[in-house]
Design an enzyme around this catalytic site. Sequence first.
Site, PDB file in Angstrom:
ATOM      1  CG  ASN A   1       1.509 -10.958  -8.732  1.00  0.00           C
ATOM      2  OD1 ASN A   1       1.481  -9.724  -8.761  1.00  0.00           O
ATOM      3  ND2 ASN A   1       0.696 -11.670  -7.981  1.00  0.00           N
TER       4      ASN A   1
ATOM      5  CG  ASN B   1      -2.771  -2.736  -8.514  1.00  0.00           C
ATOM      6  OD1 ASN B   1      -3.660  -2.519  -9.335  1.00  0.00           O
ATOM      7  ND2 ASN B   1      -2.481  -1.873  -7.551  1.00  0.00           N
TER       8      ASN B   1
ATOM      9  CG  ASP C   1       1.834 -14.934  -6.533  1.00  0.00           C
ATOM     10  OD1 ASP C   1       1.960 -14.893  -5.292  1.00  0.00           O
ATOM     11  OD2 ASP C   1       0.794 -14.611  -7.124  1.00  0.00           O
TER      12      ASP C   1
ATOM     13  CB  SER D   1      -0.645   0.999   6.233  1.00  0.00           C
ATOM     14  OG  SER D   1      -1.664   1.951   6.120  1.00  0.00           O
ATOM     15  CB  ALA D   2      -1.058   5.737   8.808  1.00  0.00           C
TER      16      ALA D   2
ATOM     17  CE1 TYR E   1      -3.219  -2.874   2.422  1.00  0.00           C
ATOM     18  CE2 TYR E   1      -4.066  -0.999   3.671  1.00  0.00           C
ATOM     19  CZ  TYR E   1      -3.047  -1.603   2.960  1.00  0.00           C
ATOM     20  OH  TYR E   1      -1.840  -0.958   2.799  1.00  0.00           O
TER      21      TYR E   1
ATOM     22  CE  LYS F   1       0.036  -3.490   3.897  1.00  0.00           C
ATOM     23  NZ  LYS F   1       1.193  -3.985   3.148  1.00  0.00           N
TER      24      LYS F   1
ATOM     25  CE1 TYR G   1       6.316   2.498   3.529  1.00  0.00           C
ATOM     26  CE2 TYR G   1       4.672   1.811   1.930  1.00  0.00           C
ATOM     27  CZ  TYR G   1       5.937   1.682   2.491  1.00  0.00           C
ATOM     28  OH  TYR G   1       6.788   0.739   1.983  1.00  0.00           O
ATOM     29  CG  PHE G   2       1.103   8.888   7.957  1.00  0.00           C
ATOM     30  CD1 PHE G   2       2.147   8.135   8.520  1.00  0.00           C
ATOM     31  CD2 PHE G   2       0.043   9.219   8.773  1.00  0.00           C
ATOM     32  CE1 PHE G   2       2.133   7.748   9.866  1.00  0.00           C
ATOM     33  CE2 PHE G   2       0.015   8.860  10.123  1.00  0.00           C
ATOM     34  CZ  PHE G   2       1.065   8.120  10.665  1.00  0.00           C
ATOM     35  CG  ASN G   3      -3.090   9.461   3.292  1.00  0.00           C
ATOM     36  OD1 ASN G   3      -2.918   9.224   4.481  1.00  0.00           O
ATOM     37  ND2 ASN G   3      -4.258   9.266   2.703  1.00  0.00           N
TER      38      ASN G   3
ATOM     39  CG  ASP H   1     -13.150   8.411   4.902  1.00  0.00           C
ATOM     40  OD1 ASP H   1     -12.349   7.482   4.722  1.00  0.00           O
ATOM     41  OD2 ASP H   1     -13.524   9.186   3.996  1.00  0.00           O
TER      42      ASP H   1
END
Length: 340
Positions: A32, A35, A58, A124-125, A151, A155, A179-181, A297
């Site tokens: 869509n 981003n 979308d 995501s990790a 967020y 996930k 996924y990591f980074n 963090d």
Amino acid sequence: MSILVTGGAGYIGSHTCVELLNEGYQIVVLDNFYNSKPQSIKRIKELTGKDFPFYECDILDREGLRKVFKENNIDCVIHFAGLKAVGESVKIPLKYYYNNVTGTIVLCEVMAEYGCKNIVFSSSATVYGMPKKMPMTETDPVDIAGITNPYGRTKLMIEEMLRDVYRSDNEWNIALLRYFNPIGAHESGKLGEDPNGIPNNLMPYISQVAIGKLPVLSIYGDDYPTHDGTGVRDYIHVVDLAKGHVKAVEWINLKKGVDAFNLGTGTGYSVLDLVNSFSKVNDIKINYKIVGRRAGDIAVCYSDPAKAKEVLGWTAQLGIDDMCRDTWRWQKLNPNGFDE
Ligand code: NAD
Ligand code: WQD
């Protein structure tokens, strides 16, 4: 075999489209452009010399999705479409739950309507939350209460929801890729990460300091229990990550049910390691200053990627210097991202 890539105009999706096309898969892409930009679709076609159907759609639009499935014979979906800004998710959680969780529900319902029960999901990790040990393995417990932001909770909710879908109907095959980074860019310099506004993540911030768009990198804390005091992460080249998706599609074809896989290199690098590598391989000084820690963090986060190697036959090939070199090539050739 035809694969629908949701969010295929985005950072990881666009690189995955290139790898799929290079491996001879037929793809159908939808996005869509919340981003991302249409330009990335054009670049995928230029890079591969291949055409494919694209839908500006979308995932919350059920009729729009039905049209995509009606007009194409989709065997498998790689589902990248989602919102991913951690800080924004704290401010507007409902938008995140609606887009990510409800969007995935609508997508899966339409998939089932059309008899497509194969999905690779971008997890995501972050689902591991505050880690109790390193490296992170897929058997580590995941607990919604241990995740620090909405967020991340979307996930884990989607992972659990997809596991329930499988429990209810064993015809589904589902790869949950953690996924990591992801950093880096396509080595051609034609595809890369194009964040809106001031980047939240480290690598796009470094490259915008390098190009002179931002004056100085703030390093969030140098008092962590790491080799140089700065935070350690498992950075993975986006092209390696994209190749992991091709392997996940091959695994899906073996009809193995549902499983989760870490996609990382297994090696942690600190913020200063990344800054120093970027400076060295690109011969550019990065201005930085040390500031206080960023809320939420963690000190160290890296994967055990053994399961992906054993089960998917996938291992990351590229190192931190490749990630820094390719990021800078993309940034230099596209100082304004996809805006030409
Ligand atoms: P991205 O924002 O570049 O790509 C996501 C794409 O999805 C964008 O093009 C966006 O326009 C599209 N999209 C969003 N909501 C949509 C909707 N409702 N309908 C249709 N399209 C929609 O992000 P990315 O970095 O490529 O991430 C891809 C996926 O991987 C996301 O689900 C993200 O949460 C996940 N992920 C990313 C990272 C990371 O650090 N980049 C790490 C772990 C997981
Ligand atoms: C990396 C390191 C920062 C910016 C986030 C999400 C995660 C996943 C990947 C989607 C940390 C430091 C950063 C800066 C800095 N995304 N840093 N100055 O936080 O590991 O993970 O992106 O799933 O869910 O949380 O990545 O790139 O933001 O930070 O010093 O300007 O760089 O403190 O140590 P993170 P990041």
